[in-house]
Design a protein around this motif. Sequence first.
Motif, mmCIF file in Angstrom:
data_model
loop_
_atom_site.group_PDB
_atom_site.id
_atom_site.type_symbol
_atom_site.label_atom_id
_atom_site.label_comp_id
_atom_site.label_asym_id
_atom_site.label_seq_id
_atom_site.Cartn_x
_atom_site.Cartn_y
_atom_site.Cartn_z
ATOM 1 N N LYS A 31 -48.589 -4.870 -21.313
ATOM 2 C CA LYS A 31 -47.999 -6.203 -21.429
ATOM 3 C C LYS A 31 -47.406 -6.708 -20.117
ATOM 4 C CE LYS A 31 -47.003 -5.842 -26.364
ATOM 5 N NZ LYS A 31 -45.957 -5.880 -27.417
ATOM 6 N N HIS A 32 -46.683 -5.832 -19.405
ATOM 7 C CA HIS A 32 -45.976 -6.278 -18.203
ATOM 8 C C HIS A 32 -46.902 -6.381 -16.989
ATOM 9 C CE1 HIS A 32 -42.768 -7.056 -15.428
ATOM 10 N NE2 HIS A 32 -42.957 -5.921 -14.772
ATOM 11 N N HIS A 33 -47.519 -5.259 -16.609
ATOM 12 C CA HIS A 33 -48.361 -5.243 -15.408
ATOM 13 C C HIS A 33 -49.826 -5.595 -15.685
ATOM 14 C CE1 HIS A 33 -45.306 -3.742 -12.667
ATOM 15 N NE2 HIS A 33 -44.987 -2.800 -13.542
ATOM 16 N N LYS A 34 -50.243 -5.465 -16.954
ATOM 17 C CA LYS A 34 -51.640 -5.725 -17.332
ATOM 18 C C LYS A 34 -52.616 -4.852 -16.545
ATOM 19 C CE LYS A 34 -50.594 -10.533 -18.569
ATOM 20 N NZ LYS A 34 -50.401 -10.209 -19.985
ATOM 21 N N TRP A 35 -52.244 -3.593 -16.332
ATOM 22 C CA TRP A 35 -53.126 -2.638 -15.668
ATOM 23 C C TRP A 35 -54.248 -2.195 -16.603
ATOM 24 C CZ3 TRP A 35 -48.362 0.462 -13.599
ATOM 25 C CH2 TRP A 35 -47.875 -0.169 -12.442
ATOM 26 N N LEU A 36 -53.976 -2.197 -17.907
ATOM 27 C CA LEU A 36 -54.968 -1.812 -18.902
ATOM 28 C C LEU A 36 -54.963 -2.813 -20.046
ATOM 29 C CD1 LEU A 36 -54.398 2.050 -19.369
ATOM 30 C CD2 LEU A 36 -56.097 0.946 -17.925
ATOM 31 N N THR A 37 -56.099 -2.926 -20.728
ATOM 32 C CA THR A 37 -56.138 -3.658 -21.986
ATOM 33 C C THR A 37 -55.759 -2.682 -23.114
ATOM 34 O OG1 THR A 37 -58.468 -3.128 -22.383
ATOM 35 C CG2 THR A 37 -57.983 -5.114 -21.095
ATOM 36 N N GLU A 38 -55.581 -3.212 -24.321
ATOM 37 C CA GLU A 38 -55.246 -2.342 -25.447
ATOM 38 C C GLU A 38 -56.371 -1.348 -25.734
ATOM 39 O OE1 GLU A 38 -54.043 -4.402 -28.932
ATOM 40 O OE2 GLU A 38 -52.191 -5.186 -28.048
ATOM 41 N N GLU A 39 -57.624 -1.813 -25.586
ATOM 42 C CA GLU A 39 -58.765 -0.916 -25.817
ATOM 43 C C GLU A 39 -58.813 0.193 -24.774
ATOM 44 O OE1 GLU A 39 -58.904 -4.184 -25.803
ATOM 45 O OE2 GLU A 39 -59.293 -4.597 -27.943
ATOM 46 N N GLU A 40 -58.575 -0.177 -23.505
ATOM 47 C CA GLU A 40 -58.571 0.825 -22.430
ATOM 48 C C GLU A 40 -57.433 1.814 -22.611
ATOM 49 O OE1 GLU A 40 -60.488 -1.667 -18.680
ATOM 50 O OE2 GLU A 40 -58.341 -1.810 -19.101
ATOM 51 N N MET A 41 -56.277 1.332 -23.085
ATOM 52 C CA MET A 41 -55.166 2.230 -23.322
ATOM 53 C C MET A 41 -55.477 3.211 -24.433
ATOM 54 S SD MET A 41 -51.180 1.437 -24.177
ATOM 55 C CE MET A 41 -50.127 2.761 -24.785
ATOM 56 N N ALA A 42 -56.143 2.734 -25.497
ATOM 57 C CA ALA A 42 -56.518 3.626 -26.599
ATOM 58 C C ALA A 42 -57.442 4.733 -26.110
ATOM 59 C CB ALA A 42 -57.175 2.830 -27.718
ATOM 60 N N ARG A 43 -58.393 4.369 -25.234
ATOM 61 C CA ARG A 43 -59.292 5.384 -24.681
ATOM 62 C C ARG A 43 -58.540 6.351 -23.782
ATOM 63 N NH1 ARG A 43 -63.006 0.918 -24.388
ATOM 64 N NH2 ARG A 43 -62.418 0.504 -22.230
ATOM 65 N N ALA A 44 -57.611 5.811 -22.975
ATOM 66 C CA ALA A 44 -56.833 6.671 -22.076
ATOM 67 C C ALA A 44 -55.975 7.656 -22.864
ATOM 68 C CB ALA A 44 -55.943 5.806 -21.174
ATOM 69 N N ILE A 45 -55.397 7.202 -23.974
ATOM 70 C CA ILE A 45 -54.585 8.087 -24.811
ATOM 71 C C ILE A 45 -55.457 9.173 -25.431
ATOM 72 C CG2 ILE A 45 -53.196 8.198 -26.928
ATOM 73 C CD1 ILE A 45 -52.234 5.345 -26.205
ATOM 74 N N SER A 46 -56.666 8.800 -25.831
ATOM 75 C CA SER A 46 -57.583 9.790 -26.400
ATOM 76 C C SER A 46 -57.914 10.871 -25.376
ATOM 77 C CB SER A 46 -58.869 9.106 -26.870
ATOM 78 O OG SER A 46 -58.589 8.148 -27.866
ATOM 79 N N ILE A 47 -58.199 10.451 -24.136
ATOM 80 C CA ILE A 47 -58.510 11.408 -23.075
ATOM 81 C C ILE A 47 -57.300 12.274 -22.760
ATOM 82 C CG2 ILE A 47 -59.144 11.636 -20.644
ATOM 83 C CD1 ILE A 47 -60.744 9.019 -20.969
ATOM 84 N N ALA A 48 -56.124 11.642 -22.643
ATOM 85 C CA ALA A 48 -54.907 12.384 -22.309
ATOM 86 C C ALA A 48 -54.532 13.372 -23.406
ATOM 87 C CB ALA A 48 -53.751 11.408 -22.064
ATOM 88 N N GLY A 49 -54.702 12.949 -24.681
ATOM 89 C CA GLY A 49 -54.364 13.831 -25.796
ATOM 90 C C GLY A 49 -55.333 14.975 -25.967
ATOM 91 N N ALA A 50 -56.603 14.752 -25.604
ATOM 92 C CA ALA A 50 -57.610 15.799 -25.760
ATOM 93 C C ALA A 50 -57.638 16.772 -24.591
ATOM 94 C CB ALA A 50 -58.995 15.163 -25.928
ATOM 95 N N SER A 51 -56.964 16.423 -23.496
ATOM 96 C CA SER A 51 -56.955 17.291 -22.310
ATOM 97 C C SER A 51 -55.793 18.282 -22.374
ATOM 98 C CB SER A 51 -56.828 16.440 -21.043
ATOM 99 O OG SER A 51 -57.862 15.484 -20.975
ATOM 100 N N PRO A 52 -55.937 19.450 -21.729
ATOM 101 C CA PRO A 52 -54.833 20.430 -21.707
ATOM 102 C C PRO A 52 -53.609 19.857 -20.997
ATOM 103 C CG PRO A 52 -56.906 21.422 -20.980
ATOM 104 C CD PRO A 52 -57.139 19.944 -21.050
ATOM 105 N N GLY A 53 -52.433 20.278 -21.454
ATOM 106 C CA GLY A 53 -51.195 19.816 -20.834
ATOM 107 C C GLY A 53 -50.522 18.715 -21.628
ATOM 108 N N GLY A 54 -49.381 18.263 -21.115
ATOM 109 C CA GLY A 54 -48.614 17.218 -21.784
ATOM 110 C C GLY A 54 -49.304 15.871 -21.688
ATOM 111 N N ILE A 55 -49.254 15.108 -22.757
ATOM 112 C CA ILE A 55 -49.939 13.817 -22.784
ATOM 113 C C ILE A 55 -49.324 12.839 -21.788
ATOM 114 C CG2 ILE A 55 -48.503 12.955 -24.690
ATOM 115 C CD1 ILE A 55 -50.924 11.360 -25.635
ATOM 116 N N GLY A 56 -48.003 12.931 -21.555
ATOM 117 C CA GLY A 56 -47.355 12.023 -20.616
ATOM 118 C C GLY A 56 -47.878 12.190 -19.203
ATOM 119 N N VAL A 57 -47.944 13.434 -18.727
ATOM 120 C CA VAL A 57 -48.446 13.714 -17.381
ATOM 121 C C VAL A 57 -49.934 13.387 -17.294
ATOM 122 C CG1 VAL A 57 -48.796 15.507 -15.643
ATOM 123 C CG2 VAL A 57 -46.686 15.462 -16.967
#
Length: 225
Positions: free
Chosen positions: A44-70
């Motif tokens: 919303k603020h910086h518009k670096w990602l769309t909602e669809e791109e964020m959903a994909r990024a969360i999927s990748i981050a959650g499926a990868s080893p390590g903490g989702i935040g990092v």
Amino acid sequence: MTKRSNHRSWNMLLQIFWSFCKIAPATFGGGYAMLPAVEREVVKHHKWLTEEEMARAISIAGASPGGIGVNFAVFIGFKLMGWRGIIAAVAGIMLPTFLIIVSLGVFLQATRQNVKVMAALLGIQVAIISLVAYAGVKMSRSAILDKTTLTLLIISIVMLLLGVHPAVMILLGAAAGVASIYIKEKLRLSISTERSKTASAKASMTQTKITFAPKVHEYYFGDGI
């Protein structure tokens, strides 16, 4: 020109660092609790990602080893500024968290017998549940596209409640997604994906109809012209 470009690069790196510094305190209770803060800052603020791109990024981050935040910070940092962006984003999300954890460790060691402090921590846990639930609802808008994805969601929740390991669920989810597309292609059924939805939207936007009067002539300009 080079100096101006370097100045913009440093400004961008500072924006990435400061943005993740603001996001980091919301990771109290796990990475998924930070998603509302991430959406507000990144989408919303910086518009670096769309909602669809964020959903994909969360999927990748959650499926990868390590903490989702990092993992998410690495994804965004690399997308925006390459390896320098990774350093800025990871430093931004780790520094405040490190300082907060050290401070809380010292504080809790001195006040762990205090009933009010324990009650406050219990209240924080309840708030975290609401944050995770909110993130799930937001993600569902771009992840649940048809009856197949809704069915997979219900099955996944049931299996998690039965004690199936999250890593196994990720692998099964990926396999189920591929299998569902394969079966639909064989049966010649309609397939709903983010990619096909985006393509159809672009096609409808690029096709223009022009009418001339008094005699009507219709011309269609599509992607092929």
